[in-house]
Every structure is written in structure tokens, then in C-alpha cells.
Design a protein around this motif. Structure first.
Motif, PDB file in Angstrom:
ATOM      1  N   LEU A  95       0.603  -0.974   0.046  1.00 20.78           N
ATOM      2  CA  LEU A  95       0.039   0.534  -0.355  1.00 20.78           C
ATOM      3  C   LEU A  95       0.940   1.322  -0.111  1.00 20.78           C
ATOM      4  CD1 LEU A  95      -2.918  -1.063   2.763  1.00 20.78           C
ATOM      5  CD2 LEU A  95      -3.219  -0.759  -0.224  1.00 20.78           C
ATOM      6  N   ALA A  96       1.754   1.446   1.139  1.00 16.99           N
ATOM      7  CA  ALA A  96       3.128   2.311   0.817  1.00 16.99           C
ATOM      8  C   ALA A  96       3.393   2.810  -0.460  1.00 16.99           C
ATOM      9  CB  ALA A  96       4.258   2.786   2.127  1.00 16.99           C
TER      10      ALA A  96
ATOM     11  N   CYS B 113       2.409   2.268  -3.640  1.00 20.18           N
ATOM     12  CA  CYS B 113       1.006   2.551  -4.528  1.00 20.18           C
ATOM     13  C   CYS B 113       1.096   3.619  -4.142  1.00 20.18           C
ATOM     14  CB  CYS B 113       0.028   1.848  -4.130  1.00 20.18           C
ATOM     15  SG  CYS B 113      -0.069   0.079  -4.406  1.00 20.18           S
ATOM     16  N   LYS B 114       0.859   4.010  -2.861  1.00 15.66           N
ATOM     17  CA  LYS B 114       1.222   5.853  -2.662  1.00 15.66           C
ATOM     18  C   LYS B 114       2.039   6.635  -3.223  1.00 15.66           C
ATOM     19  CE  LYS B 114      -1.730   5.221   1.726  1.00 15.66           C
ATOM     20  NZ  LYS B 114      -1.893   6.464   2.904  1.00 15.66           N
ATOM     21  N   ARG B 115       3.416   5.891  -2.979  1.00 15.45           N
ATOM     22  CA  ARG B 115       4.550   6.707  -3.858  1.00 15.45           C
ATOM     23  C   ARG B 115       4.385   7.031  -5.309  1.00 15.45           C
ATOM     24  NH1 ARG B 115       7.178   3.406   0.344  1.00 15.45           N
ATOM     25  NH2 ARG B 115       7.491   1.756  -1.263  1.00 15.45           N
TER      26      ARG B 115
ATOM     27  N   ASP C  37       0.874   7.328  -6.729  1.00 14.72           N
ATOM     28  CA  ASP C  37       0.216   7.727  -6.709  1.00 14.72           C
ATOM     29  C   ASP C  37      -0.348   7.767  -5.615  1.00 14.72           C
ATOM     30  OD1 ASP C  37      -1.835   9.919  -7.181  1.00 14.72           O
ATOM     31  OD2 ASP C  37      -2.625   8.872  -9.520  1.00 14.72           O
ATOM     32  N   PRO C  38      -0.479   9.298  -4.435  1.00 15.67           N
ATOM     33  CA  PRO C  38      -0.378   9.847  -3.398  1.00 15.67           C
ATOM     34  C   PRO C  38      -2.643   9.373  -3.296  1.00 15.67           C
ATOM     35  CG  PRO C  38       0.364  11.440  -4.602  1.00 15.67           C
ATOM     36  CD  PRO C  38       0.513  10.720  -5.320  1.00 15.67           C
TER      37      PRO C  38
ATOM     38  N   TYR D  24      -4.085   6.217  -4.559  1.00 24.00           N
ATOM     39  CA  TYR D  24      -4.012   5.281  -4.157  1.00 24.00           C
ATOM     40  C   TYR D  24      -4.350   4.465  -2.898  1.00 24.00           C
ATOM     41  CZ  TYR D  24      -3.375   4.826  -8.778  1.00 24.00           C
ATOM     42  OH  TYR D  24      -3.406   4.845 -10.798  1.00 24.00           O
ATOM     43  N   ASP D  25      -5.114   5.479  -1.729  1.00 24.90           N
ATOM     44  CA  ASP D  25      -4.646   5.203  -0.346  1.00 24.90           C
ATOM     45  C   ASP D  25      -5.629   4.293   0.244  1.00 24.90           C
ATOM     46  OD1 ASP D  25      -7.863   5.860  -0.914  1.00 24.90           O
ATOM     47  OD2 ASP D  25      -7.524   7.943  -0.060  1.00 24.90           O
ATOM     48  N   GLU D  26      -6.331   3.876   1.056  1.00 25.88           N
ATOM     49  CA  GLU D  26      -6.882   2.633   1.639  1.00 25.88           C
ATOM     50  C   GLU D  26      -8.180   3.033   0.994  1.00 25.88           C
ATOM     51  OE1 GLU D  26      -4.696   4.630   3.004  1.00 25.88           O
ATOM     52  OE2 GLU D  26      -3.076   2.988   4.036  1.00 25.88           O
TER      53      GLU D  26
ATOM     54  N   TYR E  18      -9.646   3.802  -1.706  1.00 25.77           N
ATOM     55  CA  TYR E  18      -9.379   3.101  -3.119  1.00 25.77           C
ATOM     56  C   TYR E  18      -8.877   2.245  -3.262  1.00 25.77           C
ATOM     57  CZ  TYR E  18      -8.391   3.289  -7.755  1.00 25.77           C
ATOM     58  OH  TYR E  18      -8.738   3.223  -9.798  1.00 25.77           O
TER      59      TYR E  18
END
Length: 402
Positions: free
Chosen positions: A361-362, A364-366, A368-369, A371-373, A375
Motif C-alpha cells: 500500500l505504501a 502504491c501511494k508513492r 500516486d497519492p 491510491y490510498d486505503e 481506493y
């Protein structure tokens, strides 16, 4: 030229299917609301619901509590009787096969597991599976007339129409006729599907797919699988091929994959390659905690103790694993950018391990922000993985579609 009009039988089946689908997706409703939502006349809706009630497919749950107490026709909630029939759900994987007796919702289930014996002829193994299914029916006093059908999921490509597993990875190397011997032994309709696509059908029938039309599913475990749900339907080409994110090439001269190509994503990030990578970096100098955890024997690192080893605060170990997880996140991020689904749905063994899930998850956030919990979500069906897919294949085709 003969006139070709509407087939009234087909229209009736479609309307029946629409009623069941709406009740499954949104819960019990009164007749008036069903009529309005489906665009059916009250008379037609009443007739169809009357037939479904008479068949014990629907049942009345009681009167709707109304704020307006003025005289008027009572609203009675209608719901699906999920105990109307039972399904045998069969999940053939390595190293174990699960046979589960389910109701139509997958709420009340009894599961038996047997080793997936690849040392015997497939037909003999399938006979054992059928015997387990028959024993479950007998022990629970379920007659053949109460069995809607049986669903089977296997890894790898399948020919659904012929009921053939073309290549069940880690189970059978050759094409195997699956449905015919099971149908003969169980005396019911048997449907076959690839395991990832079966789970996608479950997401449509029982999960987030009831309210969201566009989803990307990602399975991370012994293999890396994916499925695309677009406008409420599972995407597949005319060749019955679906999304194969695990076979995107990430290393030009990488390892040989089971698909026959080199350098596929799966050869880098599936659970067995992850364990192999840990064995490679394990040493008393660079990873002392990992070395001590396995008693100085890197060969003790397997997919079965990844959960324990992942809890180690071992910088060099995680430096190696982070690189693998980053590769997976980059490929997934590219797919999300291109497909723009409503959500990414996660499931599979590796996503059950908190450290791997959180690091994915981390990553994916890097990428694209956004793509959080919210999404990216772990499937609410993940704990039902061993039976929910084959169940959904059967209920979708033999119950909701009539």
C-alpha cells in the motif's frame, strides 16, 4: 419471411433474474419498490413474485415500518430464500483441495479438505473429490433434488464449454476433463472456471461488485493473478483470455515462467520467489536476525514461515523485499492509470501478511497519492476464498440467470 417476435419465455426469465439480482444486491424490498426500480407494471411484478414465492425462492419478511400511519396498502418486504438450494463448491489448488457444502449466499458452509494428489491419474483424484462431496450431502441430509449444482475452480486456463482444465498450474501439466466425471458421480450440473475469474464473479455477486461497476482484482500468493470487471461484467477476450498481470514481463532475461516466457512479474514477486530471494540474502553478516530465526539454515525459509520472518526488524532483508514489492506496485500502478477502475481489490495469501500488505500500500501511494486505503481495499470475501468463487459461478448461472 417468418415473423420473429419476442420470446415471452426469455422475457419472463430476464425479469425473474432482474428481481433476484436486485434483491441480492440491495437487500429485501416491498413489491412497489421492486416494480419502480425495474420498470415493471405492478401486475407483472405481482405475478412474477407470486411464482417465486410459490417455489420457495422468495419469502416474506414482514411489514415495512412506515412513518405515515394513514390507511393504505401495507408494504411487505420480500427477500431471497438463500436456503432454497445448496451448492457443492470445489476449489482444486496445490497442495490442497477444498470441498464445501454451501447455501446460496455462502453463509452456512461445511468444508472438507484433502491433499491434491498429483501422483495419481486426474480421473481417480476427481473420483475422490466426488466421494467427499457425496459424503457431505449424505451427512447433512441433502438430497440430489436440493442440490443446485457444483462449481469447480482451478488455477490456469480452462475451456468452460468443454469442462476442461487446459493447464492447472502446479496441479496438472496436461489438459484434464473435469466436469464430465464429476457430473456423472454427483448426478448434477457441474461448472468449471479459472480460480481468479471465479473470485471475480464472487465479487460481483457477493462483494463490492454489487454496487461498483468497474474494478481491478489483484491476487498475490503462489501466483499473481488479476481480473477486470468493466461495467458490471468480467472482461475476457473472444479467446476466453482474461487479464494476466502476473505475466507482464519485468525482467528482460529473467527466470523462465510456467507460461513459457521469461521474466514475468510472477517469477519475481509470487510467494515462492519471495522465499527464494530471502534464502539468497540470508547470511550471518548481512541479515543476522534472519539467520538466527532459521537456525543458520537458509533452506528453512519457505512460503510457510514468511509471516513469522516478515515481523523481523532486519534492514537488509527488507531492502531486498522492498525492491520486489516496488516492482509489483509499479506494474499495478500502470494498470490503474490505464484502466481507471473504481477500486483495486486485494486478496490472496501475501495480502494476509500485514507487513507485506502495508508495504505494498505504501508503494502504491508513492506511485500516486490517490491510491490510498479507500481506493485500494482488501476484499471482504478474502476469508471465504476457498469456496466463494465456485459458489458464485454456480449461483450466477443456475440461479440468478435461471
Amino acid at each position: 419471411m417468418a415473423y420473429s417476435g419476442l420470446n415471452l419465455g426469455n422475457v419472463k426469465n430476464q425479469n425473474r433474474s432482474s428481481i433476484l439480482k436486485l434483491l441480492n444486491d440491495h437487500g429485501p424490498m416491498p413489491r412497489k419498490d421492486l416494480s419502480a426500480r425495474l420498470g415493471l407494471t405492478p401486475a407483472s411484478l405481482t405475478t412474477l413474485c407470486g411464482e417465486l414465492l410459490a417455489q420457495n425462492i422468495l419469502f416474506e419478511l414482514g411489514e415495512v415500518q412506515q412513518e405515515d400511519k394513514r390507511a393504505g396498502r401495507r408494504k411487505i418486504l420480500l427477500g431471497i430464500n438463500y436456503a432454497y438450494r445448496h451448492v457443492l463448491s470445489i476449489s482444486i489448488e496445490a497442495p490442497a483441495t477444498s470441498v464445501t457444502l454451501c447455501d446460496l449466499r455462502g453463509e452456512h458452509c461445511i468444508t472438507r479438505r484433502i491433499p491434491t494428489d498429483t501422483s495419481v491419474e486426474p480421473e481417480l483424484f476427481l473420483k475422490r473429490v466426488a466421494n467427499v462431496g457425496k459424503a457431505l450431502l449424505w451427512e447433512n441430509s441433502i438430497g440430489r433434488e436440493e442440490l443446485l449444482g457444483a462449481g469447480v475452480s482451478v488455477p490456469g486456463p480452462v475451456d468452460r464449454e468443454k469442462g476442461v482444465s487446459t493447464h492447472a498450474y502446479r496441479v496438472w501439466d496436461q489438459p484434464v476433463q473435469v466436469t464430465a466425471p464429476l457430473a456423472e458421480a454427483l448426478e448434477c450440473t457441474v461448472l468449471l472456471e479459472n480460480n481468479v475469474k471465479a473470485f471475480a464473479q464472487a465479487e460481483l455477486t457477493y462483494g463490492l461488485g454489487r454496487t461498483e461497476e468497474n474494478l481491478l482484482l489483484l491476487k498475490w500468493g503462489p501466483g499473481v493473478g488479476s481480473a477486470i470487471i468493466a461495467q458490471g461484467r468480467i472482461y475476457e477476450s473472444r479467446m476466453y483470455k482474461s487479464a494476466e498481470i502476473g505475466h507482464v514481463r519485468v525482467e528482460k532475461n529473467g527466470r523462465l515462467c510456467r507460461c513459457g516466457r521469461h521474466g514475468c512479474l510472477e517469477t519475481r514477486v509470487a510467494s515462492h520467489p519471495i522465499a527464494r530471494h530471502l534464502r539468497q540474502v540470508c547470511s550471518p553478516e548481512t541479515t543476522p536476525l534472519l539467520w538466527a530465526a532459521v537456525g543458520g539454515r537458509p533452506e528453512n525459509i519457505t512460503v510457510h514461515n514468511l509471516d513469522t520472518l516478515a515481523a523481523l526488524d532486519e534492514p537488509a532483508m527488507w531492502e531486498a523485499l522492498d525492491a520486489d514489492i516496488e516492482v509489483l506496485a509499479d506494474v499495478v500502478g500502470g494498470c490503474l492509470t490505464m484502466l481507471t477502475p473504481d477500486h483495486l481489490i486485494l486478496y490472496g495469501y501475501m495480502f494476509k501478511l500485514p507487513h507485506f500488505r502495508e508495504k505494498f500500500l505504501a508503494a502504491c501511494k508513492r506511485y500516486d497519492p490517490a491510491y490510498d486505503e479507500n481506493y485500494i481495499r482488501v476484499s471482504e470475501l478474502a476469508e471465504k476464498l476457498e469456496y466463494i468463487g465456485p459458489l458464485a459461478v454456480v449461483t450466477n448461472e443456475l440461479f440468478y440467470q435461471g
